[in-house]
Each structure stands twice: as C-alpha cells, then as structure tokens.
Design a protein around this motif. Structure first.
Motif, PDB file in Angstrom:
ATOM      1  N   ALA A  73       0.838  -1.203   0.000  1.00 20.60           N
ATOM      2  CA  ALA A  73       0.000   0.000   0.000  1.00 20.60           C
ATOM      3  C   ALA A  73       0.872   1.251   0.000  1.00 20.60           C
ATOM      4  O   ALA A  73       1.922   1.290   0.651  1.00 20.60           O
ATOM      5  N   ASP A  74       0.450   2.252  -0.741  1.00 19.64           N
ATOM      6  CA  ASP A  74       1.102   3.558  -0.854  1.00 19.64           C
ATOM      7  C   ASP A  74       2.430   3.532  -1.607  1.00 19.64           C
ATOM      8  O   ASP A  74       3.113   4.552  -1.683  1.00 19.64           O
ATOM      9  N   GLU A 103       0.367   4.516  -8.639  1.00 23.01           N
ATOM     10  CA  GLU A 103       0.247   4.846  -7.221  1.00 23.01           C
ATOM     11  C   GLU A 103      -0.654   3.802  -6.580  1.00 23.01           C
ATOM     12  O   GLU A 103      -1.845   3.725  -6.876  1.00 23.01           O
ATOM     13  N   ALA A 105      -2.978   1.790  -4.147  1.00 25.57           N
ATOM     14  CA  ALA A 105      -4.043   2.060  -3.174  1.00 25.57           C
ATOM     15  C   ALA A 105      -3.854   1.167  -1.945  1.00 25.57           C
ATOM     16  O   ALA A 105      -3.010   0.267  -1.925  1.00 25.57           O
ATOM     17  N   GLN A 106      -4.684   1.385  -0.942  1.00 20.45           N
ATOM     18  CA  GLN A 106      -4.611   0.607   0.292  1.00 20.45           C
ATOM     19  C   GLN A 106      -4.851  -0.881   0.073  1.00 20.45           C
ATOM     20  O   GLN A 106      -4.355  -1.706   0.828  1.00 20.45           O
TER      21      GLN A 106
END
Length: 142
Positions: A73-74, A103, A105-106
C-alpha cells in the motif's frame, strides 16, 4: 492472484478500451494504398507484483494500459513499454513522462493508461517493465 474469470474480464476491458482508440485512429486513415494496420499486444506480469498490460498501436503512436495487484500500500512504481524480451530487455518506447506513475491504493492495486508517441511493429517483441520507486530495479515484467 487474479481469479481466472476476473483476469479474462480485465483483459477484455483493457482490449475494448484500447481497441476503441485504434478504431478512431484507423478511421482517420484515408490512404487506400497503405492503410494503417493496428498492432494489439496483451501480457501478464510476472515478478514481485501480479498484473496485466495491454497496448494497441496504429501508425506512429500507441495506447497502453496496466493494472497491478499484490503491491505494498502507498508504494509508487514507474512503468513503460520497451522493445525486447524479458531475457534481453531493450529501450523504453516513448518518453518517460508519457507513462504516469502507478500509485498503489490501500488494497494493493494500481492502474494507469498512457498515450505514447512511438510505433509498435507486429514483427518485434515487447515487454512492460514495472520499476521500483528509484526507477532502476524491476519488480515485474511482461
């Protein structure tokens, strides 16, 4: 990992999205002697993240799309279509800024689309490289 049915649907969605662009580009070609022949390319990523990539080329430009999952994530990755194979990767096609960053995501997924100035030839081999934040170490190739 992508479920088989989900993978088929994602490939189909990427292909339909990119084919729409190819049809629009082909519709602008009014040369009956040397018509533009679209090049379609689909691949499944292998490496530290899973994913799929697709490209559709007509003339001197192409559209590419990528989806990844299983990433931290991130995290932020760069990606590009390049000439060559996984064993002998070649140079990126188009400029680095043609390809938006992935990018994450969670839920560990990311997706991006690119419009690239550069032609794909159906006789040549291509790969997609997903690189870590430094832009130097590959985390997946297709």
């Amino acid at each position: 990992m992508f479920q088989n049915n989900a993978r088929v649907r994602r490939f189909a969605a990427l292909t339909v999205s990119l084919l729409g662009t190819t049809v629009a580009l082909s519709a602008c070609d009014d040369d009956p002697v040397d018509p533009i022949v679209p090049v379609e390319w689909l691949a499944e990523l292998a490496g530290d993240v899973d994913g799929i990539a697709a490209a559709s080329s007509a003339g001197s430009a192409f559209d590419a799309a990528i989806e990844i999952e299983g990433a931290e994530a991130d995290a932020v990755f760069t990606w590009a279509v390049a000439a060559g194979t996984c064993a002998t990767p070649g140079a990126r096609i188009g400029a680095a800024d043609d390809y938006p960053e992935l990018e994450v995501a969670q839920d560990g997924t990311a997706a991006a689309e690119a419009e690239v100035n550069g032609a794909l030839d159906e006789e040549d081999a291509y790969i997609v490289r997903v690189l870590d934040g430094s832009g130097e170490d590959p985390v997946a190739v297709a």
